[in-house]
Motif scaffolding. Structure first.
Motif, PDB file in Angstrom:
ATOM      1  N   UNK A   1       4.787  -5.677   3.837  1.00 19.24           N
ATOM      2  CA  UNK A   1       4.649  -4.216   3.844  1.00 19.24           C
ATOM      3  C   UNK A   1       3.166  -3.901   3.779  1.00 19.24           C
ATOM      4  N   UNK A   2       2.699  -2.983   4.618  1.00 19.34           N
ATOM      5  CA  UNK A   2       1.266  -2.709   4.710  1.00 19.34           C
ATOM      6  C   UNK A   2       0.905  -1.284   4.323  1.00 19.34           C
ATOM      7  N   UNK A   3       1.706  -0.309   4.745  1.00 21.31           N
ATOM      8  CA  UNK A   3       1.266   1.083   4.607  1.00 21.31           C
ATOM      9  C   UNK A   3       1.142   1.521   3.149  1.00 21.31           C
ATOM     10  N   UNK A   4       2.195   1.278   2.343  1.00 26.92           N
ATOM     11  CA  UNK A   4       2.113   1.708   0.944  1.00 26.92           C
ATOM     12  C   UNK A   4       1.120   0.859   0.157  1.00 26.92           C
ATOM     13  N   UNK A   5       0.942  -0.389   0.575  1.00 28.01           N
ATOM     14  CA  UNK A   5      -0.056  -1.234  -0.091  1.00 28.01           C
ATOM     15  C   UNK A   5      -1.478  -0.789   0.219  1.00 28.01           C
ATOM     16  N   UNK A   6      -1.635   0.079   1.219  1.00 29.26           N
ATOM     17  CA  UNK A   6      -2.947   0.645   1.515  1.00 29.26           C
ATOM     18  C   UNK A   6      -3.088   2.052   0.940  1.00 29.26           C
ATOM     19  N   UNK A   7      -2.065   2.890   1.110  1.00 31.37           N
ATOM     20  CA  UNK A   7      -2.180   4.276   0.647  1.00 31.37           C
ATOM     21  C   UNK A   7      -2.235   4.368  -0.878  1.00 31.37           C
ATOM     22  N   UNK A   8      -1.479   3.517  -1.589  1.00 33.38           N
ATOM     23  CA  UNK A   8      -1.477   3.572  -3.057  1.00 33.38           C
ATOM     24  C   UNK A   8      -2.855   3.286  -3.658  1.00 33.38           C
ATOM     25  N   UNK A   9      -3.589   2.239  -3.203  1.00 37.50           N
ATOM     26  CA  UNK A   9      -4.945   2.046  -3.737  1.00 37.50           C
ATOM     27  C   UNK A   9      -5.884   3.216  -3.455  1.00 37.50           C
ATOM     28  N   UNK A  10      -5.737   3.868  -2.293  1.00 35.64           N
ATOM     29  CA  UNK A  10      -6.599   5.016  -2.010  1.00 35.64           C
ATOM     30  C   UNK A  10      -6.329   6.153  -2.990  1.00 35.64           C
TER      31      UNK A  10
END
Length: 443
Positions: free
Chosen positions: A323-332
């Motif tokens: 999974x990529x999207x939530x693993x990127x949006x959550x840190x932002x």
């Protein structure tokens, strides 16, 4: 029950999954430590002006705006040279291009010790940006010739943890150099720092010619069976990518692909936060009451230490869950929270450092979680130009962010308003990530 039925690793075309894992461990051990050190100095040479600023501005009678413009003009040269450098690397190979670029930017970075006027500062920063432009997208492209998309999250996490580690090691080291060497040989501490951090990059550039291989076939340290397994995995990955309808296979298709431009905008948002932290963290820490360069260095290392641990963890998590999207949006969103907390801390030093740590963790963790997205759908023919284009679009933030913060600080007398603006940019980036089609990147 087979290995595949149990959900364990499989090998393209059959074979022993343990042998494949051993082959990837060998590749990781052979490539990542050395490339990690190269990237550590790449990033240190790029952002060490943030520490030099603590002495440089007073010594040369420069304003915050001059510093912000000089810090940012690096990225004009970087953006202009990104795509040509990566296309050259694709043609000539990683060893020749990356080695030559490292020698050149190390020399240019060390030459910053001689600047006396804003014009000299601007010129050398621009030249350093030109030479550095091909390194990062070149390494991302280089990894695609070794690792399939399903493994790039953890690899990028390991590789890009060099950014916070450069803060963990570089912040105290920069502060110590500036304090310990001040006045030696008639030079100021900031001059010594540029010299002592630029020369190792030159040496590493020469080592690239010896230690790096251009691809699997050139790696004498791999057996024929290991090479065959690794090539089969890349062929399997290429087949999966072609099944994605939005895949880009030529540079012309890259320019027409809306996902490429969307990812470029997302990367710009991420880098706005990253470069604000890298270029202004020492100044913010100093404003909390820590005056000596050495103490500023040690306190600045705390957020970077937290970020280095978090980056590696989230890279492994993204690969494990595919999974990529939530693993990127959550840190932002975490970075946004950290910046907001830092602005509200007031005179509470502990709360401010906690906020800066969350901001650094969130913004920097966005970097390794971002790059598996474009590499998942860019074909081999398009990857050289496509990765460089996305990187160049994002690196525009390297000019905008420090200049914007410097201008706001001169206008308002503080960094609070700038941190609010950057929080909004990180929020925009998090929302844009969720617009990327999951089927394109979740591999």
């Amino acid at each position: 029950m087979t290995t595949a039925e149990r959900g364990g690793p499989t090998v393209a075309g059959g074979g022993d999954p343990n042998a494949l894992e051993n082959a990837y461990r060998k590749v990781t051990f052979h490539l990542i430590p050395f490339i990690f050190v190269c990237y550590l100095f790449n990033y240190l040479d790029r952002v060490n002006v943030g520490f030099a600023k603590l002495q440089m501005l007073d010594a040369l009678k420069w304003s915050e705006t001059i510093y912000g413009l000089g810090a940012g003009i690096f990225f004009i040269g970087y953006v202009l040279s990104g795509v040509p450098s990566n296309l050259l690397l694709h043609k000539l190979g990683a060893r020749k291009v990356i080695g030559t670029l490292m020698v050149a930017w190390g020399a240019a970075s060390a030459a910053l010790m001689f600047v006396q006027t804003p014009e000299q500062f601007y010129a050398l920063r621009f030249i350093t940006g030109v030479f550095e432009a091909g390194f990062f997208p070149g390494i991302v492209l280089y990894f695609t010739s070794w690792f399939p998309a399903s493994r790039r999250g953890r690899i990028m996490g390991l590789f890009m943890s060099a950014i916070p580690i450069s803060g963990v090691l570089g912040s105290p080291l920069s502060g110590w150099m500036m304090q310990a060497f001040a006045g030696q040989g008639g030079m100021a501490g900031w001059q010594w720092m540029f010299l002592l951090q630029g020369l190792p990059t030159v040496a590493l550039g020469f080592l690239v010619y010896i230690l790096l291989n251009d691809g699997i076939d050139q790696a004498k340290w791999l057996s024929d069976d290991e090479k065959a397994m690794l090539r089969a995995e890349l062929e399997k990955d290429e087949k999966l990518r072609r099944e994605t309808s939005t895949a880009a296979d030529t540079f012309a298709s890259v320019l027409k692909n809306k996902n490429v431009w969307l990812l470029g905008l997302i990367y710009f948002c991420i880098q706005m936060g990253v470069y604000a932290i890298n270029f202004w963290l020492p100044t913010i820490v100093k404003s909390l009451g820590f005056q000596t360069p050495t103490m500023v260095g040690w306190i600045s290392a705390i957020p970077y230490l937290c970020a280095s641990i978090f980056m590696i963890w989230i890279g492994r998590s993204g690969d494990a869950r595919k999974e990529r999207r939530w693993h990127l949006s959550a840190p932002l969103l975490m970075g946004l929270f950290g910046l907001m907390l830092a602005t509200q801390a007031g005179s509470n030093t502990t709360l401010a450092i906690v906020g800066l740590s969350f901001a650094t963790m969130g913004a920097l963790a966005g970097l390794p979680m971002f790059w598996p997205l474009p590499t998942a759908f860019l074909g081999s023919a398009a990857a050289a130009g496509g990765l460089a284009l996305i990187n160049s679009l994002g690196q525009i933030a390297g000019f905008v962010s420090p200049f914007l913060v410097g201008w706001i600080k001169d206008a308002t007398g503080g960094t609070t308003v700038a941190l609010y603006v950057l929080s909004g940019v990180l929020f925009l980036g998090a929302m844009l990530v969720l617009r990327v089609p999951a089927k394109v990147v979740n591999r």
